[in-house]
Design an enzyme around this catalytic site. Structure first.
Site, short mmCIF file in Angstrom:
data_model
loop_
_atom_site.label_atom_id
_atom_site.label_comp_id
_atom_site.label_asym_id
_atom_site.label_seq_id
_atom_site.Cartn_x
_atom_site.Cartn_y
_atom_site.Cartn_z
N HIS A 1 22.86 31.66 -14.42
CA HIS A 1 22.78 30.30 -13.89
C HIS A 1 24.13 29.60 -13.95
CE1 HIS A 1 21.29 26.54 -12.65
NE2 HIS A 1 20.86 26.06 -13.81
N CYS B 1 22.01 20.82 -11.12
CA CYS B 1 21.80 22.26 -10.95
C CYS B 1 21.43 22.64 -9.52
CB CYS B 1 20.72 22.75 -11.90
SG CYS B 1 21.19 22.60 -13.64
#
Length: 396
Positions: free
Chosen positions: A344, A92
């Protein structure tokens, strides 16, 4: 001490671009990359032929059929033929990995102007596929069946936090509600919905438990999107659409991958990256006006309050109770809505955070604008605080 004094090179963000985040079923990965890159180049006041290197952050992990995306930005212009382009992945934190890769190219002198892009397509994939792909970033669960995915891993963080420091009560609900409220002012955010702290802190049919103490409102959404920025040592002479923003410090730190070698509520790798970045920048917490940090789950934001020193260990809720991290507080956190509201799209997140901070420091953040913002920090992490990146930015 600053980056420029440390290395003898001054680096600025001279332009940026950002697509909407959300379920963008009508746009391909290529569409998103080109849109963000085109806007960043135009905002920097340069031409495609001025780009010396391209860095692309993308997690992918089988989520999108095209797994070789490094040259996608060349579709923007034939003038980009021959430009070195590299795709990087660090879970991420892939977006910030691309940003830091670009920084190091500039410091090495192999480039004077770098185009950095972060992009991801996720929403088309079934939830089970997304969950399995993301679990590829976990040492123990990679390739294993998991009903709760990374939510289950961060639920264990929340449980460990409660065992060590006491009940969380409504604190996670306050964080979720804060970020949803901030996201209302962000035109690129995935979620535009006002939610009360009471709703976010209460289990209900509309806010069910996902894993352990974490409810739906504690989890960032699965999103598509892209963001881009231009890093340079030679900003254009007056051609940019906004004032450049100076990079004054950066830090990266990786923690051990096996969970047994990490304290679940220390986020020691994030702390190390933070200390390296602020030491290079020559700043302390009180010198910052805002922070964009990695709130993939609300418990991550709570722990980061303590990692950054906004509140003492075990007392993260003080940052909320005293109003410190709200828009009107002394150090607002996630004015963009954070990952919780903005969304996200994994590879895009780190670049997006840099764009959001740069907008604030250049006075171009629109309804999100914090008046008088001069310095900001960005924190992005991959896995459960395994790959950690921090940047410190300053208005020029």
């Amino acid at each position: 001490m600053t980056l420029a004094r440390t290395f003898g090179t001054d680096i600025v963000i001279s332009g940026w671009g950002h697509t909407r985040f959300g379920s963008l079923r009508d746009q391909s990965l290529e569409d998103l990359v080109i849109a963000a890159a085109r806007d960043a180049i135009a905002a920097a006041g340069i031409e495609a032929r001025d780009v010396d290197e391209i860095w692309l952050g993308q997690f992918n992990s089988g989520l999108w059929p095209l797994a070789f995306a490094s040259s996608l930005a060349l579709q923007l212009s034939d003038d980009l033929f021959g430009v070195p382009a590299t795709r990087v992945e660090n879970a991420c934190a892939s977006g910030s990995a691309a940003v830091h890769g670009g920084i190091k190219s500039l410091l090495a002198g192999t480039a004077r102007t770098v185009l950095v892009i972060g992009a991801e397509k996720m929403s088309h994939a079934p939830a089970e596929q997304v969950g399995a792909a993301l679990l590829g970033a976990d040492y123990e669960l990679a390739g294993q069946e998991s009903r709760t995915g990374f939510a289950g891993l961060f639920a264990k963080v929340a449980e460990a936090y409660q065992q060590r420091y006491g009940a969380l009560d409504d604190v996670l609900g306050q964080i979720a509600a804060k970020n949803h409220h901030n996201g209302l002012a962000n035109p690129w955010a995935h979620l535009h919905k006002e939610l009360t702290p009471e709703f976010c802190a209460t289990t209900s049919p509309k806010n069910p438990v996902v894993a352990g103490p974490l409810r739906r409102t504690d989890c960032s959404p699965v999103s598509d999107g892209a963001a881009a920025l231009v890093l340079t040592t030679t900003p254009s002479g007056g051609g940019a659409a906004q004032s450049p923003v100076r990079l004054i410090g950066f830090g990266q730190a990786n923690d051990f991958l096996p969970a047994g070698k990490r304290d679940p509520v220390e986020f020691a790798g994030s702390a190390a990256a933070w200390n390296r970045a602020k030491d290079m920048a020559g700043v302390e917490l009180g010198d910052l006006d805002l922070i964009e940090l990695h709130d993939c789950f609300t418990i991550a934001e709570l722990v980061m309050y303590e990692v950054l020193g906004i509140a003492p260990r075990g007392k993260g809720r003080v940052a909320l109770d005293e109003g410190t991290v709200f828009r009107g507080g002394s150090l607002p956190v996630n004015l963009s809505g954070g990952l919780k509201s903005k969304g996200h799209p994994v590879g895009a997140t780190g670049v997006s955070q840099h764009v959001m901070a740069a907008m604030q420091l250049s006075g171009t953040a629109g309804d999100m604008q914090l008046p008088g913002a001069r310095r900001a920090a960005v924190h992005n992490m991959g896995g459960l605080a395994v790959a950690n990146y921090v940047s410190v930015l300053e208005a020029t």
